[in-house]
Enzyme design. Structure first.
Site, PDB file in Angstrom:
ATOM      1  N   CYS A 114     -39.384 -36.749  39.026  1.00 33.74           N
ATOM      2  CA  CYS A 114     -38.179 -36.948  38.197  1.00 33.74           C
ATOM      3  C   CYS A 114     -37.292 -38.094  38.687  1.00 33.74           C
ATOM      4  O   CYS A 114     -36.432 -38.565  37.958  1.00 33.74           O
ATOM      5  CB  CYS A 114     -37.363 -35.662  38.132  1.00 33.74           C
ATOM      6  SG  CYS A 114     -38.331 -34.249  37.634  1.00 33.74           S
ATOM      7  N   HIS A 242     -30.006 -36.851  35.917  1.00 33.63           N
ATOM      8  CA  HIS A 242     -31.319 -36.331  35.513  1.00 33.63           C
ATOM      9  C   HIS A 242     -31.087 -35.005  34.783  1.00 33.63           C
ATOM     10  O   HIS A 242     -30.351 -34.140  35.258  1.00 33.63           O
ATOM     11  CB  HIS A 242     -32.197 -36.124  36.758  1.00 33.63           C
ATOM     12  CG  HIS A 242     -33.437 -35.345  36.483  1.00 33.63           C
ATOM     13  ND1 HIS A 242     -34.239 -35.590  35.397  1.00 33.63           N
ATOM     14  CD2 HIS A 242     -34.007 -34.295  37.142  1.00 33.63           C
ATOM     15  CE1 HIS A 242     -35.245 -34.732  35.403  1.00 33.63           C
ATOM     16  NE2 HIS A 242     -35.128 -33.939  36.447  1.00 33.63           N
ATOM     17  N   ASN A 272     -36.351 -30.891  30.083  1.00 37.74           N
ATOM     18  CA  ASN A 272     -36.530 -31.745  31.254  1.00 37.74           C
ATOM     19  C   ASN A 272     -37.763 -32.625  31.020  1.00 37.74           C
ATOM     20  O   ASN A 272     -38.875 -32.119  30.939  1.00 37.74           O
ATOM     21  CB  ASN A 272     -36.706 -30.851  32.486  1.00 37.74           C
ATOM     22  CG  ASN A 272     -36.908 -31.639  33.770  1.00 37.74           C
ATOM     23  OD1 ASN A 272     -37.157 -32.846  33.741  1.00 37.74           O
ATOM     24  ND2 ASN A 272     -36.809 -30.952  34.898  1.00 37.74           N
TER      25      ASN A 272
HETATM   26  O1  UT7 Z   1     -36.766 -31.766  37.380  1.00 38.47           O
HETATM   27  C1  UT7 Z   1     -37.368 -31.066  38.429  1.00 38.47           C
HETATM   28  C2  UT7 Z   1     -36.396 -30.247  39.114  1.00 38.47           C
HETATM   29  N1  UT7 Z   1     -36.344 -28.920  38.565  1.00 38.47           N
HETATM   30  C3  UT7 Z   1     -35.185 -28.263  38.470  1.00 38.47           C
HETATM   31  O2  UT7 Z   1     -34.146 -28.825  38.707  1.00 38.47           O
HETATM   32  C4  UT7 Z   1     -35.180 -26.798  38.133  1.00 38.47           C
HETATM   33  C5  UT7 Z   1     -34.121 -26.094  38.951  1.00 38.47           C
HETATM   34  N2  UT7 Z   1     -34.101 -24.663  38.725  1.00 38.47           N
HETATM   35  C6  UT7 Z   1     -33.604 -24.124  37.586  1.00 38.47           C
HETATM   36  O3  UT7 Z   1     -33.200 -24.833  36.677  1.00 38.47           O
HETATM   37  C7  UT7 Z   1     -33.485 -22.629  37.516  1.00 38.47           C
HETATM   38  O4  UT7 Z   1     -33.789 -22.074  38.768  1.00 38.47           O
HETATM   39  C8  UT7 Z   1     -34.416 -21.980  36.436  1.00 38.47           C
HETATM   40  C9  UT7 Z   1     -33.902 -22.338  35.042  1.00 38.47           C
HETATM   41  C10 UT7 Z   1     -35.838 -22.470  36.602  1.00 38.47           C
HETATM   42  C11 UT7 Z   1     -34.372 -20.463  36.585  1.00 38.47           C
HETATM   43  O5  UT7 Z   1     -33.036 -20.016  36.467  1.00 38.47           O
HETATM   44  P1  UT7 Z   1     -32.438 -18.981  37.525  1.00 38.47           P
HETATM   45  O6  UT7 Z   1     -31.042 -18.714  37.122  1.00 38.47           O
HETATM   46  O7  UT7 Z   1     -32.672 -19.564  38.895  1.00 38.47           O
HETATM   47  O8  UT7 Z   1     -33.297 -17.690  37.258  1.00 38.47           O
HETATM   48  P2  UT7 Z   1     -34.242 -16.874  38.261  1.00 38.47           P
HETATM   49  O9  UT7 Z   1     -35.522 -17.611  38.480  1.00 38.47           O
HETATM   50  O10 UT7 Z   1     -33.434 -16.481  39.475  1.00 38.47           O
HETATM   51  O11 UT7 Z   1     -34.524 -15.572  37.432  1.00 38.47           O
HETATM   52  C12 UT7 Z   1     -33.458 -14.666  37.072  1.00 38.47           C
HETATM   53  C13 UT7 Z   1     -34.055 -13.575  36.209  1.00 38.47           C
HETATM   54  C14 UT7 Z   1     -35.303 -12.931  36.814  1.00 38.47           C
HETATM   55  O12 UT7 Z   1     -35.307 -11.569  36.445  1.00 38.47           O
HETATM   56  P3  UT7 Z   1     -34.816 -10.422  37.477  1.00 38.47           P
HETATM   57  O13 UT7 Z   1     -35.728 -10.568  38.673  1.00 38.47           O
HETATM   58  O14 UT7 Z   1     -33.394 -10.745  37.774  1.00 38.47           O
HETATM   59  O15 UT7 Z   1     -35.012  -9.173  36.703  1.00 38.47           O
HETATM   60  C15 UT7 Z   1     -36.442 -13.641  36.115  1.00 38.47           C
HETATM   61  O16 UT7 Z   1     -37.609 -12.849  36.059  1.00 38.47           O
HETATM   62  O17 UT7 Z   1     -34.460 -14.113  34.954  1.00 38.47           O
HETATM   63  C16 UT7 Z   1     -35.855 -13.824  34.726  1.00 38.47           C
HETATM   64  N3  UT7 Z   1     -36.451 -14.947  34.020  1.00 38.47           N
HETATM   65  C17 UT7 Z   1     -36.451 -15.054  32.681  1.00 38.47           C
HETATM   66  N4  UT7 Z   1     -35.991 -14.221  31.715  1.00 38.47           N
HETATM   67  C18 UT7 Z   1     -36.150 -14.628  30.445  1.00 38.47           C
HETATM   68  C19 UT7 Z   1     -37.023 -16.068  34.544  1.00 38.47           C
HETATM   69  N5  UT7 Z   1     -37.427 -16.884  33.557  1.00 38.47           N
HETATM   70  C20 UT7 Z   1     -37.076 -16.271  32.393  1.00 38.47           C
HETATM   71  C21 UT7 Z   1     -37.208 -16.631  31.042  1.00 38.47           C
HETATM   72  N6  UT7 Z   1     -36.725 -15.790  30.099  1.00 38.47           N
HETATM   73  N7  UT7 Z   1     -37.782 -17.792  30.663  1.00 38.47           N
END
Ligand code: UT7
Length: 316
Positions: A114, A242, A272
Site C-alpha cells: 500500500c 492511504h 482499500n
Molecule cells: O492497507 C493495508 C493495511 N490494512 C489495514 O490497515 C487494515 C487495518 N485493520 C482494520 O481495518 C480492522 O482491524 C478490520 C476492519 C480489519 C477489523 O476491524 P476490527 O474492529 O479490528 O474488528 P476485529 O477483527 O477485532 O473483530 C471484531 C468482531 C469479532 O467478533 P467477536 O470476536 O468480537 O465476536 C469478529 O469476528 O467482529 C467480527 N468480525 C465481523 N463481523 C461482521 C470480523 N469481521 C467481520 C465482518 N462482519 N466482516
C-alpha cells in the site's frame, strides 16, 4: 534543491460494483458492520474484459492528457503493484508498449504494497535527476479481487480494484518532495503467500495488529515529512491518506486538527485499493478542482512489508 512536481493525474476503476449487501450473500457479515468498522460501502472488482493492464493503460493515458505530455517525453515509468497480470513481463514493460513509450524509457514494477505509490514517487525523484528526459509516469494499480479469500470475512470485505497515475516533472530549481520511507520486514501481520510455500495466493492479515501499526505510523511519518520539509501542518493545503480504514484517517485528522476542507476520503466508494489508493484520491481531488498549481499535498501511506511512506507533493 531539485525535485519533482505532479503535472497531471488520471485514474480508472472497473465497471463492476460490489456492495456490502453483495458480500453479505457470500460471508456472514452485514452492511452496518462493514460501514461502521471501515467506512467502506462498495468497491469495484474487475469483470470480463478488464484486467490490471487495461486499468493501468486508461489511467496513464488520462494522466498524460491532463499533463499535456506526449509518451515520447517520458524518461521513467514505474508501476507500483502487488497484483500484476503477469510476473514477467513487468506491468511497466507491457504499459510501455501500450502507450508507445520510447525503448530507452526505464520501465519497472515496484512492490511496496500500500506504500507503493509513495515509494514510486521517491524513486522517481532520484531517477529523473539522472534521466535525459525529465518527465516520469508513476502508477499505483491493483486487482486485489484476484487474491481475496472469500472464506475470511475479516479481509474479503476490505479490498477493491483500481489504478491511479501521475505524470511528474523534475527540475533542478524545484524543492524535493521530502519523502520519508520505511520498512520493517515482517511476514506475520500482512502477507500474500507465493510460490515457495505452494499455498494459494490470498491476502492474510492480522487486522487488529495492522490497525495498531497504522495508528502509530501515520502521525510519526507525517511529523517526519513536515520536519524534513521545514513546514508545519498549517502550511499544508491538503492531506491525502492511504484509504485502508476510515477510522485510521479520522484518528489522524483528529490528532492534527485538520479541518474537513483539507482532507478527502473516497474509501466508501472504492474500499482499500492498496497502491492505487493514494493516486485515486489525488486524481479525484484534481478533477474536483481542489488541487491547483502550487497546491501542497501531504500524502501518507502504510501497508504490507511492513512499509510506510510520506511525501510533500506539489502540483506544477
Ligand atoms: O492497507 C493495508 C493495511 N490494512 C489495514 O490497515 C487494515 C487495518 N485493520 C482494520 O481495518 C480492522 O482491524 C478490520 C476492519 C480489519 C477489523 O476491524 P476490527 O474492529 O479490528 O474488528 P476485529 O477483527 O477485532 O473483530 C471484531 C468482531 C469479532 O467478533 P467477536 O470476536 O468480537 O465476536 C469478529 O469476528 O467482529 C467480527 N468480525 C465481523 N463481523 C461482521 C470480523 N469481521 C467481520 C465482518 N462482519 N466482516
Amino acid at each position: 534543491m531539485s525535485g519533482i512536481k505532479i503535472r497531471g493525474t488520471g485514474r480508472c476503476v472497473p465497471q463492476h460494483v460490489v456492495t456490502n449487501d453483495d458480500i453479505a450473500k457470500i460471508v456472514e457479515t452485514n452492511d452496518e458492520w462493514i460501514t461502521t468498522r471501515t467506512g467502506i460501502r462498495r468497491r469495484h472488482h474487475c469483470a470480463d474484459g478488464e484486467n490490471h493492464i487495461s486499468l493501468c493503460t486508461q489511467a496513464a493515458q488520462s494522466a498524460l492528457e491532463k499533463a499535456g505530455i506526449r509518451p515520447e517525453e517520458i524518461g521513467v515509468c514505474i508501476v507500483a503493484t502487488l497484483t500484476p497480470d503477469e510476473l514477467v513481463p513487468a506491468a511497466a514493460c507491457t504499459l510501455q508498449q501500450k502507450l508507445g513509450l520510447p525503448e530507452d524509457t526505464l520501465c519497472f514494477d515496484l512492490n511496496a504494497a500500500c506504500s507503493g505509490f509513495l515509494f514510486g514517487l521517491h524513486t522517481m525523484e532520484c531517477l529523473l535527476a539522472a534521466s535525459p528526459r525529465k518527465f516520469g509516469l508513476v502508477l499505483g494499480a491493483e486487482v486485489l479481487s484476484r487474491i481475496l479469500n472469500w472464506e475470511d470475512r475479516g479481509t474479503c470485505i476490505l479490498f477493491g480494484d483500481g489504478a491511479g497515475a501521475a505524470v511528474v516533472e523534475w527540475r533542478a530549481e524545484w524543492p524535493s518532495i521530502s519523502a520519508v520511507v520505511g520498512t520493517r520486514g515482517d511476514n506475520n501481520l500482512l502477507r500474500v503467500a507465493g510460490v515457495e510455500t505452494g499455498e494459494r495466493s490470498y491476502i492474510q492479515m492480522d487486522g487488529t495488529k495492522v490497525f495498531k501499526f497504522a495508528v502509530e505510523t501515520v502521525p510519526r511519518c507525517m511529523d517526519q515529512v513536515l520536519t524534513k520539509a521545514g513546514i508545519t501542518a498549517e502550511d499544508v493545503d491538503l492531506f491525502v491518506f492511504h484509504q485502508a480504514n476510515a477510522r485510521i484517517i479520522d484518528l489522524a485528522v483528529h490528532k492534527y486538527h485538520i479541518p474537513p476542507e483539507k482532507y478527502y476520503k473516497n474509501i466508501a466508494k472504492y474500499g482499500n485499493t492498496s497502491a492505487a489508493s493514494i493516486p485515486l484520491v489525488l486524481s479525484e481531488l484534481q478533477d474536483l478542482g481542489k488541487i491547483h498549481s502550487g497546491s501542497r499535498v501531504l500524502a501518507v501511506g502504510f501497508g504490507g512489508g511492513l512499509t510506510w511512506g510520506g511525501a510533500l507533493i506539489e502540483f506544477a
